[in-house]
Design an enzyme around this catalytic site. Sequence first.
Site, PDB file in Angstrom:
ATOM      1  N   HIS A   2      55.897  78.987  40.416  1.00 48.92           N
ATOM      2  CA  HIS A   2      55.043  79.661  39.441  1.00 48.92           C
ATOM      3  C   HIS A   2      53.706  78.944  39.293  1.00 48.92           C
ATOM      4  O   HIS A   2      52.647  79.578  39.160  1.00 48.92           O
ATOM      5  CB  HIS A   2      55.772  79.717  38.098  1.00 48.92           C
ATOM      6  CG  HIS A   2      55.192  80.695  37.141  1.00 48.92           C
ATOM      7  ND1 HIS A   2      55.432  80.638  35.791  1.00 48.92           N
ATOM      8  CD2 HIS A   2      54.373  81.767  37.320  1.00 48.92           C
ATOM      9  CE1 HIS A   2      54.806  81.623  35.186  1.00 48.92           C
ATOM     10  NE2 HIS A   2      54.150  82.322  36.093  1.00 48.92           N
TER      11      HIS A   2
ATOM     12  N   GLU B 180      51.459  79.896  42.132  1.00 44.34           N
ATOM     13  CA  GLU B 180      50.878  81.229  41.919  1.00 44.34           C
ATOM     14  C   GLU B 180      49.625  81.138  41.057  1.00 44.34           C
ATOM     15  O   GLU B 180      48.579  81.716  41.380  1.00 44.34           O
ATOM     16  CB  GLU B 180      51.910  82.136  41.247  1.00 44.34           C
ATOM     17  CG  GLU B 180      51.365  83.486  40.796  1.00 44.34           C
ATOM     18  CD  GLU B 180      51.974  83.960  39.500  1.00 44.34           C
ATOM     19  OE1 GLU B 180      51.210  84.402  38.617  1.00 44.34           O
ATOM     20  OE2 GLU B 180      53.208  83.894  39.361  1.00 44.34           O
ATOM     21  N   HIS B 181      49.709  80.403  39.941  1.00 39.94           N
ATOM     22  CA  HIS B 181      48.579  80.293  39.020  1.00 39.94           C
ATOM     23  C   HIS B 181      47.404  79.558  39.652  1.00 39.94           C
ATOM     24  O   HIS B 181      46.245  79.877  39.362  1.00 39.94           O
ATOM     25  CB  HIS B 181      49.019  79.569  37.745  1.00 39.94           C
ATOM     26  CG  HIS B 181      49.744  80.454  36.781  1.00 39.94           C
ATOM     27  ND1 HIS B 181      49.248  80.787  35.545  1.00 39.94           N
ATOM     28  CD2 HIS B 181      50.930  81.108  36.883  1.00 39.94           C
ATOM     29  CE1 HIS B 181      50.095  81.591  34.919  1.00 39.94           C
ATOM     30  NE2 HIS B 181      51.132  81.787  35.714  1.00 39.94           N
TER      31      HIS B 181
END
EC number: 3.4.24.-
Length: 590
Positions: free
Chosen positions: A41, A44-45
């Site tokens: 995650h 992704e950011h």
Amino acid sequence: MIVFDNGVRVFINTSTNKDIYVGISGFGFEKDIGGILGTAHLLEHILISFDVSRFIANASTARSYMSFWCTSIRGRSTPVDAIRTLISWFFDRDGLKHYFPVSKIKYHIKELENEYYFRNEVFHCMDALTFLANGDLYNGGRLSMLDRLDDMPLILQDRMCAITGPNIVIFVRELNDVVLSLLVSTFGTLPSCPLTIPCTLPTPIGGKIIMMPSPFYTVMVRVQPSLYNILSILCLYEIYHLVDYETVNNKLYVTISFIHEHEYESFLHGSARLNFTIYKKIRLHYGDDFLMNMYLSFPCIRHDIFDYLTIINTNVSTMIPSLEQNIYQSIKTGDYIVVYPNFSNTMSNVADRQLHKTVVIDTNIVYVTKPTTVIDLMKKHTHNDMYIKYSDTEFIDYVQLALGLRRKIHKNVNGIHIRHQFSADDIKTILESETFMKYSKSKPAAMYQYLILSFFVSGNTIEDILQHRESVIKLCRTYKNKILLGKQTRYDIQTLSSFVCGIFKGPSITSEYLTDIMWKLKRKGLIYSLEFVELQKNMFYLFMFTIYPEDVTSYLTSRKLFTSRCVVVSKKCNVEDFSSMKKDIIIKLR
């Protein structure tokens, strides 16, 4: 479909509203198990970055994959610009990106913590399957990742190096020589196999009942991941509501949800069978999000999904019974997982590493081999449009219904728009079920957005509003009253959540400006999302959950385009205190 030499699959999807949509299989939360949960995650950011004045873009991380998309804003950029922008998230002049500075990572970890807070305040985002597979109930990353901050650049670099061609699926709206050349020179250069293959020991997760907040009684039945079983599940998904699939550790589960407990119990006991009648021709007309999920989850689907239409409609009469036999055999042997609705904060017997508590018990259900009843599932009907005004007393229920069923919610000034395939009777059945009513009331934090909005747009005092909390949505209907800001520019309150909201006015304020503010606050790690509604010309109501309310307030109050404002800053406490909110807003009734 085009397949590159390294295994990258490219599909032309003219019906999508995205110029480019890229998915990476084997790259989601599961990849973090055994390491630092949240790495996927976080990546992704870090990767997604774009000019909000020229593009619309987003990314998401799921249990088994990640996806990214970008589309151009007409008149400000072109589809090729959007494709170049998305490619730049993964590749630079030296090839695949490897450099991730600590200074940048720190702010994104803070953003992850805000997303965790947002999702836990507004949604139920716990993942039972990943938890049973030795992950946590929440795997999106937490502020505790800062403890390993110096290690993160190398970990992220290793994760990027794990990307291979066969794991990539690309949708493009248009394909020409320029686009093809861009894709071949970037994604086409990825290795066709990983440099290293990690040794992972699968964790058995069957035969468990996990008790957690849920709008339905859900049974996840393990079936063989054969092509015919997969195609059969796609048929059932097209025909029926509350039938879907999940994948975990390369295992396939058919998920079947029940509104009533007696149906769930009779299904597991074997005293009832499901009516899986395919009563119309299968068309396989799915949205691009579902298609991307499907191609990434099932590598055995090596062709365009429409190439399977003839196989499906010719063999469906034998495919479905075969899947049914697989389902009932797994039920008989206990190879399934149950999500049982539970809304108690005190009942628990296990906890994850983040101290989220839940109840997990073994399935000791006696199976009866002679079914006596048939359970009819909710059928999907033609698409309908549902418009719910903010004044509707059941507004929150419909929002929870859409979220629980994974339906997109489109907002405008006066209300929300939901596209669905339910009959009126089915919607009524769901909304009136005891379990769903408990579910819709189990996350009250979303109500604060409308409590404060009602204070600003109506003539009611905060005391009046709190006394009628259950009907607050009705109180905050769109008034045609003129709002004049008073002298007080800030209210400090205490609620069960931490947030910043208020009304902001300025002759140059636009939705584009507010969107830009949202992304700047996200990059600073101060918020995850910002909701805004235009109350009247050049006046907006803003709302954002945040664990850094003072920093967000300081940023907003320093914006020169906001010529007038009234901010409400909520500190999270166990007891609510709205006493500071005295009416200093003048409402000119019309």
